[in-house]
Write an enzyme that holds these catalytic residues in place. Structure first.
Site, PDB file in Angstrom:
ATOM      1  CE  LYS A   1      94.751   3.941 -16.983  1.00  0.00           C
ATOM      2  NZ  LYS A   1      93.585   3.266 -17.473  1.00  0.00           N
TER       3      LYS A   1
ATOM      4  CE  LYS B   1      94.030   7.267  -9.864  1.00  0.00           C
ATOM      5  NZ  LYS B   1      93.912   5.856  -9.543  1.00  0.00           N
TER       6      LYS B   1
ATOM      7  CB  THR C   1      95.589   4.270 -12.653  1.00  0.00           C
ATOM      8  OG1 THR C   1      94.984   3.282 -13.486  1.00  0.00           O
ATOM      9  CG2 THR C   1      96.094   5.422 -13.511  1.00  0.00           C
TER      10      THR C   1
HETATM   11  P1  NAD Z   1      87.497   0.874  -6.083  1.00  0.00           P
HETATM   12  O1  NAD Z   1      87.457   2.037  -5.178  1.00  0.00           O
HETATM   13  O2  NAD Z   1      86.214   0.236  -6.532  1.00  0.00           O
HETATM   14  O3  NAD Z   1      88.404  -0.289  -5.414  1.00  0.00           O
HETATM   15  C1  NAD Z   1      89.525  -0.074  -4.625  1.00  0.00           C
HETATM   16  C2  NAD Z   1      89.479  -1.064  -3.468  1.00  0.00           C
HETATM   17  O4  NAD Z   1      90.664  -0.908  -2.679  1.00  0.00           O
HETATM   18  C3  NAD Z   1      88.284  -0.840  -2.522  1.00  0.00           C
HETATM   19  O5  NAD Z   1      87.554  -2.046  -2.368  1.00  0.00           O
HETATM   20  C4  NAD Z   1      88.944  -0.391  -1.212  1.00  0.00           C
HETATM   21  O6  NAD Z   1      88.240  -0.819  -0.045  1.00  0.00           O
HETATM   22  C5  NAD Z   1      90.300  -1.066  -1.327  1.00  0.00           C
HETATM   23  N1  NAD Z   1      91.328  -0.468  -0.471  1.00  0.00           N
HETATM   24  C6  NAD Z   1      91.612   0.846  -0.293  1.00  0.00           C
HETATM   25  N2  NAD Z   1      92.656   0.993   0.564  1.00  0.00           N
HETATM   26  C7  NAD Z   1      93.037  -0.266   0.900  1.00  0.00           C
HETATM   27  C8  NAD Z   1      94.063  -0.780   1.738  1.00  0.00           C
HETATM   28  N3  NAD Z   1      94.902   0.023   2.397  1.00  0.00           N
HETATM   29  N4  NAD Z   1      94.163  -2.128   1.876  1.00  0.00           N
HETATM   30  C9  NAD Z   1      93.301  -2.954   1.221  1.00  0.00           C
HETATM   31  N5  NAD Z   1      92.316  -2.530   0.419  1.00  0.00           N
HETATM   32  C10 NAD Z   1      92.190  -1.191   0.260  1.00  0.00           C
HETATM   33  O7  NAD Z   1      88.371   1.319  -7.344  1.00  0.00           O
HETATM   34  P2  NAD Z   1      88.453   0.612  -8.791  1.00  0.00           P
HETATM   35  O8  NAD Z   1      87.464   1.246  -9.718  1.00  0.00           O
HETATM   36  O9  NAD Z   1      88.473  -0.866  -8.610  1.00  0.00           O
HETATM   37  O10 NAD Z   1      89.899   1.126  -9.263  1.00  0.00           O
HETATM   38  C11 NAD Z   1      91.108   0.548  -8.783  1.00  0.00           C
HETATM   39  C12 NAD Z   1      92.262   1.088  -9.596  1.00  0.00           C
HETATM   40  O11 NAD Z   1      92.052   0.767 -10.980  1.00  0.00           O
HETATM   41  C13 NAD Z   1      92.406   2.621  -9.526  1.00  0.00           C
HETATM   42  O12 NAD Z   1      93.779   2.922  -9.442  1.00  0.00           O
HETATM   43  C14 NAD Z   1      91.775   3.094 -10.830  1.00  0.00           C
HETATM   44  O13 NAD Z   1      92.304   4.337 -11.254  1.00  0.00           O
HETATM   45  C15 NAD Z   1      92.147   1.958 -11.767  1.00  0.00           C
HETATM   46  N6  NAD Z   1      91.252   1.792 -12.935  1.00  0.00           N
HETATM   47  C16 NAD Z   1      89.908   1.824 -12.783  1.00  0.00           C
HETATM   48  C17 NAD Z   1      89.080   1.658 -13.893  1.00  0.00           C
HETATM   49  C18 NAD Z   1      87.573   1.667 -13.750  1.00  0.00           C
HETATM   50  O14 NAD Z   1      86.883   1.724 -14.773  1.00  0.00           O
HETATM   51  N7  NAD Z   1      87.019   1.581 -12.537  1.00  0.00           N
HETATM   52  C19 NAD Z   1      89.650   1.466 -15.173  1.00  0.00           C
HETATM   53  C20 NAD Z   1      91.040   1.422 -15.298  1.00  0.00           C
HETATM   54  C21 NAD Z   1      91.837   1.598 -14.161  1.00  0.00           C
END
Ligand code: NAD
Length: 293
Positions: free
Chosen positions: A170, A245, A95
């Protein structure tokens, strides 16, 4: 032969999504900065890599699921657009803001890649179950290529329009969600002050014109409506930090387009206050606690 997919970002969401790709027969090459995330991906059947260029080597598709727009821009600028075989399909499911999504897609298409923005609706449970909704921005041809890959991780895949349209959909959706969760919460809180039994109010309003998703699918009152994070002391679900966010992304988009969004702006202020008070990790429906006695 099964398509090879590089999956970058195997956190709360990406971990479950990559596992579903493996379960549907794709070969998944996984990369994350966090060794614990990589360990979980290995257990789910992904091949894991300690460098991003090794994960990108020879793949047909790249899926990214990263925290924010700045990280997405860096990962594409520095690695994905350098090391991925030309002609591969690129799908960003993070997102992020519309402008970054459009910029990265323009860069990618300029280098001969097909690319879509494909943010999701549905949280960690839907990512694990493979029941996410994908809203997709990009050309019709790129959407057609991305659809079977996204269908392996979700139950709905919808073409929202041109590049960035997935992110636009979104943020409009989540701005509506933030505002309706607060409106639903204040209605329950006032019903309580007026002496109404909350289950009775639910039974009436869920069949009357106040009915909405925040009430009937995600009720913020414990013990009322279907089972929700409210029944688990507001643990799990979609955190207030992530709601904030998304609301901030929506406000940035509203400012850029001169859209008048008084309800979205108020919802942003209230979630800002809630998160600043130390509740970032609670489910976003916990905002009702600030409105009830
Ligand atoms: P999270 O923090 O659990 O996962 C993100 C992952 O990216 C982590 O494992 C981190 O180590 C990795 N990362 C960060 N920088 C990196 C890089 N340079 N190279 C490789 N890996 C890297 O976050 P999440 O909850 O999985 O959310 C991910 C996305 O999904 C976000 O944009 C969030 O807004 C969106 N989202 C989340 C939810 C939810 O309920 N968690 C729902 C809808 C959308």
């Amino acid at each position: 032969m099964a398509k090879r997919i590089a999956f970058i970002g195997l956190g709360n969401m990406g971990g479950g999504m990559a596992a579903n790709l493996v379960a549907k027969g794709f070969k998944v090459e996984a990369f994350d900065l966090d060794p614990a995330a990589l360990g979980r991906a290995r257990l789910a059947g992904c091949r894991t890599h300690t460098s991003i260029n090794a994960a990108l080597d020879g793949v047909d598709v790249v899926v990214t699921m990263l925290p924010d727009g700045k990280i997405v821009r860096n990962v594409f600028d520095q690695d994905v657009l350098k090391w991925t075989p030309t002609g591969a399909l690129l799908i960003d499911c993070s997102t992020i803001d519309v402008d970054t999504a459009r910029d990265v897609i323009a860069l990618a298409t300029g280098k001969g890649f097909a690319m879509v923005d494909a943010p999701v609706s549905g949280g960690i449970a839907a990512a694990a179950a493979g029941t996410l909704t994908f809203m997709v921005g990009g050309s019709a041809a790129a959407f057609a290529q991305a659809k079977p890959v996204l269908a392996a991780m979700g139950s709905a895949v919808i073409h929202a329009g041109a590049a960035g349209a997935g992110q636009a959909a979104k943020m409009c959706n989540n701005m509506l969600l933030g505002a309706t969760m607060i409106a639903t919460s204040e209605a329950f809180a006032m019903a309580e002050r007026l002496g109404l039994d909350l289950q009775t109010f639910y039974d009436i309003s869920s069949k009357a014109s106040g009915q909405n998703w925040s009430m009937t699918s995600y009720c913020p009152v414990p013990g009322v409506g279907p089972k929700t994070p409210a029944d688990n002391d507001y643990q799990g679900g979609f955190t207030a930090a992530l709601m904030l966010k998304d609301l901030r992304l929506a406000m940035a988009a509203a400012n850029a387009t001169h859209a008048d969004v008084p309800m979205g702006r108020r919802a942003t202020e209230l979630y800002e206050k809630f998160v600043a008070a130390g509740h970032a990790g609670l489910d976003f429906s916990a905002i009702i606690k600030t409105l009830r006695k």
